[in-house]
Scaffold this active site. Structure first.
Site: not given
Ligand SMILES: [Zn+2]
Length: 209
Positions: A73, A119
């Site tokens: 990835e 936040y």
């Molecule tokens: Zn992934």
């Protein structure tokens, strides 16, 4: 931070994310920008058992130059670095609640998680585009992320999980954690018509850049 420090910090924060259930098995990957390239977690590695010396070392053009083979990835990380010159680190998780939101058919694809808490807005920046589903490893995702990341610190990949950037690795990890907690609140409150922060309250929280 020098490369040795970056390697140690990746191992430490990845181990912490794994121990607290933010990633399971060999899912999730983390990268850091160095002066002359990048470090990224290896393909098929478990975030709970990383070896600082075996992290994948890439050059400035994202070519693999040392260490184990990089995550498949890697192009998702490359898209963030190319879209955001100030980006110092990228964290991709399959964390449960953010991924659950990414599977909802009725979500707002421009803003799937409402601004329930300060936040979340401060860490993520008030924008979380949802990108369509692609098979993991499909390089077609890169131009889509690159385009979305120009004005978003994080994106949510449909039926997959979040990709979160930060000025530093610590920033990116904190933002990924905050995103997961915001997704948890959103899912817990679904159907209860919770009060969100007003647009004025959101605007005064937004980080610069
Ligand atoms: Zn992934």
């Amino acid at each position: 931070m020098d490369e040795t420090g970056a390697r140690r910090l990746i191992v430490s924060l990845a181990g912490s994310l794994f121990a607290r259930g933010f990633s399971a098995g060999s899912s999730g990957n983390i990268s850091v920008r160095l002066d002359d390239g990048y470090l990224i977690t290896p393909t098929n590695s478990c975030l709970g058992r990383l070896d600082a010396d075996a992290l994948s070392r890439l050059d400035a053009e994202f070519r693999h130059v040392a260490g184990a083979a990089p995550s498949k990835e890697v192009f998702m990380h490359r898209a963030f670095y190319r879209a955001r010159p100030a980006c110092g680190a990228v964290v991709h998780l399959h964390s449960t609640m953010a991924t659950a939101v990414s599977c909802l058919p009725d979500m707002d694809a421009a803003n799937p998680i409402p601004a329930l808490t300060p936040y979340f807005v401060m860490r993520i920046g008030g924008r979380l585009p949802v990108l369509p589903y692609w098979r993991p490893g499909d390089p077609a995702i890169e131009p889509a992320i690159l385009e979305a990341a120009r004005d978003a610190r994080a994106v949510l990949l449909a039926n997959h999980g979040p990709v979160v950037s930060g000025a530093s690795l610590t920033d990116a990890v904190y933002a990924a954690e905050e995103l997961e907690e915001a997704a948890r609140l959103f899912m817990v409150l679904r159907g209860m018509a919770p009060r969100s922060l007003t647009p004025t309250q959101v605007t005064e929280l937004l980080p610069r850049g």
